[in-house]
Design an enzyme around this catalytic site. Structure first.
Site, PDB file in Angstrom:
ATOM      1  N   ASP A 110       0.836  -1.162  -0.023  1.00  0.00           N
ATOM      2  CA  ASP A 110       0.116   0.057   0.032  1.00  0.00           C
ATOM      3  C   ASP A 110       1.109   1.276   0.139  1.00  0.00           C
ATOM      4  O   ASP A 110       1.920   1.307   0.646  1.00  0.00           O
ATOM      5  CB  ASP A 110      -0.877  -0.081   1.361  1.00  0.00           C
ATOM      6  CG  ASP A 110      -2.024   0.554   1.096  1.00  0.00           C
ATOM      7  OD1 ASP A 110      -2.323   1.405   0.023  1.00  0.00           O
ATOM      8  OD2 ASP A 110      -3.095   0.548   1.903  1.00  0.00           O
ATOM      9  N   ASN A 113     -10.468  -2.961  -6.945  1.00  0.00           N
ATOM     10  CA  ASN A 113      -9.491  -1.985  -7.545  1.00  0.00           C
ATOM     11  C   ASN A 113     -10.180  -1.625  -8.727  1.00  0.00           C
ATOM     12  O   ASN A 113      -9.588  -0.990  -9.454  1.00  0.00           O
ATOM     13  CB  ASN A 113      -8.112  -2.574  -7.808  1.00  0.00           C
ATOM     14  CG  ASN A 113      -7.441  -2.598  -6.348  1.00  0.00           C
ATOM     15  OD1 ASN A 113      -6.420  -3.334  -6.137  1.00  0.00           O
ATOM     16  ND2 ASN A 113      -7.527  -1.421  -5.502  1.00  0.00           N
TER      17      ASN A 113
HETATM   18  C1  FPP Z   1      -1.431  -0.014  -3.564  1.00  0.00           C
HETATM   19  O1  FPP Z   1      -1.207   1.536  -3.424  1.00  0.00           O
HETATM   20  C2  FPP Z   1      -0.964  -0.587  -4.564  1.00  0.00           C
HETATM   21  C3  FPP Z   1      -2.005  -1.211  -5.627  1.00  0.00           C
HETATM   22  C4  FPP Z   1      -3.350  -1.366  -5.195  1.00  0.00           C
HETATM   23  C5  FPP Z   1      -1.416  -2.032  -6.691  1.00  0.00           C
HETATM   24  C6  FPP Z   1       0.040  -2.580  -6.444  1.00  0.00           C
HETATM   25  C7  FPP Z   1       0.567  -2.913  -7.682  1.00  0.00           C
HETATM   26  C8  FPP Z   1       1.900  -2.813  -7.970  1.00  0.00           C
HETATM   27  C9  FPP Z   1       2.833  -2.616  -6.937  1.00  0.00           C
HETATM   28  C10 FPP Z   1       2.343  -2.879  -9.433  1.00  0.00           C
HETATM   29  C11 FPP Z   1       2.359  -4.203 -10.079  1.00  0.00           C
HETATM   30  C12 FPP Z   1       2.623  -5.094  -9.404  1.00  0.00           C
HETATM   31  C13 FPP Z   1       3.351  -6.579  -9.394  1.00  0.00           C
HETATM   32  C14 FPP Z   1       3.065  -7.715  -8.739  1.00  0.00           C
HETATM   33  C15 FPP Z   1       4.413  -6.334 -10.277  1.00  0.00           C
HETATM   34  P1  FPP Z   1      -2.320   2.494  -3.653  1.00  0.00           P
HETATM   35  O2  FPP Z   1      -2.400   2.868  -4.977  1.00  0.00           O
HETATM   36  O3  FPP Z   1      -3.469   2.028  -2.908  1.00  0.00           O
HETATM   37  O4  FPP Z   1      -1.652   3.806  -2.824  1.00  0.00           O
HETATM   38  P2  FPP Z   1      -2.464   4.955  -2.060  1.00  0.00           P
HETATM   39  O5  FPP Z   1      -3.004   4.193  -1.031  1.00  0.00           O
HETATM   40  O6  FPP Z   1      -1.327   5.680  -1.478  1.00  0.00           O
HETATM   41  O7  FPP Z   1      -3.384   5.545  -2.963  1.00  0.00           O
END
Ligand code: FPP
Length: 227
Positions: free
Chosen positions: A12, A60
């Site tokens: 996250d 998501n």
């Molecule tokens: C959470 O940060 C992250 C995600 C929902 C996506 C995770 C995906 C990746 C790291 C990229 C690709 C995946 C792989 C396995 C290579 P957020 O967007 O919720 O951040 P925030 O809470 O600060 O908005």
């Protein structure tokens, strides 16, 4: 030091990491994907057998299409680039979640890597993708009903989950200061230790992994027993 067999990561804070730098959210995901290489390698080097990553939840899909497409694109690139390393570590790829709604290009990449790593039995990289724990449990129940099974043990039940053949989760790590499980591996984490850190996922490094492992080592896991 006591090493967990199975660690789950709720990655996250990518969006906030990017915002702090005046960049688009997708830049944060890019950096988040870079962090995954080091963290997963770090886990295998420390003899952690199974690593689960929460890459994309069923919720998501409500994000802007551009962001969703970018995450899938990063995943496909990650898998392509990481196949050699998985083979080096003798780790198989497992996907938890419904692949049928994912872009064809990504599914092709996933199937290719699964085919190349399927024979490994010691280590696993489990990517939760289009995943939600409640949906996973209900799906398992429906499959059990379809098979006409009328009585089932906890152990047999777990074979109907996407994580069949994986050990229970010992440690969950969630970054960015949130302390929720967000529908991630609920059945598998019944006795997991929960580690929450303020570090944003793109900044999560091997050093941060070690902090989590030292914290885990200090926990007294009683499984409902007294001591
Ligand atoms: C959470 O940060 C992250 C995600 C929902 C996506 C995770 C995906 C990746 C790291 C990229 C690709 C995946 C792989 C396995 C290579 P957020 O967007 O919720 O951040 P925030 O809470 O600060 O908005």
């Amino acid at each position: 030091m006591k090493i967990p067999k199975h660690v789950g990561f709720i990655m996250d804070g990518n969006g906030r990491w990017a915002k702090l730098r005046g960049k688009p959210r997708t830049f944060g995901h890019q950096k988040g994907a870079d962090a995954i290489y080091n963290v997963v390698n770090g886990c295998y080097k420390r003899d952690i057998k199974a690593v689960s990553l929460y890459a994309f939840s069923t919720e998501n899909w409500s994000r802007p299409k551009e962001e969703v497409d970018k995450i899938f694109d990063l995943l496909a690139k990650f898998l392509k680039k990481y196949t050699k390393t998985l083979i080096k570590h003798e780790a198989r790829l497992n996907i938890s979640g419904d692949k049928s709604q994912l872009p064809e290009r990504l599914v092709k990449e996933i199937d290719k890597v699964i085919e190349k790593t399927n024979h490994f039995t010691q280590k696993t990289l489990n990517i939760a993708l289009n995943y939600g724990s409640r949906t996973e449990i209900v799906r398992a129940v429906n499959n059990i009903i379809k098979e006409g099974v009328s009585d089932i043990s906890e152990e047999e039940f777990s074979k109907y989950l996407y994580t069949a053949n994986l050990p229970d989760v010992d440690l969950i790590v969630r970054t960015s200061g949130e302390s929720r499980l967000s529908n991630f591996l609920l059945y598998q984490s019944a006795y997991a230790e929960l580690y929450f850190t303020d570090v944003l996922w793109p900044d999560f490094s091997e050093e941060e992994l070690d902090k989590a492992l030292v914290w885990y080592d200090g926990r007294d896991r009683r499984y409902g027993n007294i001591k």
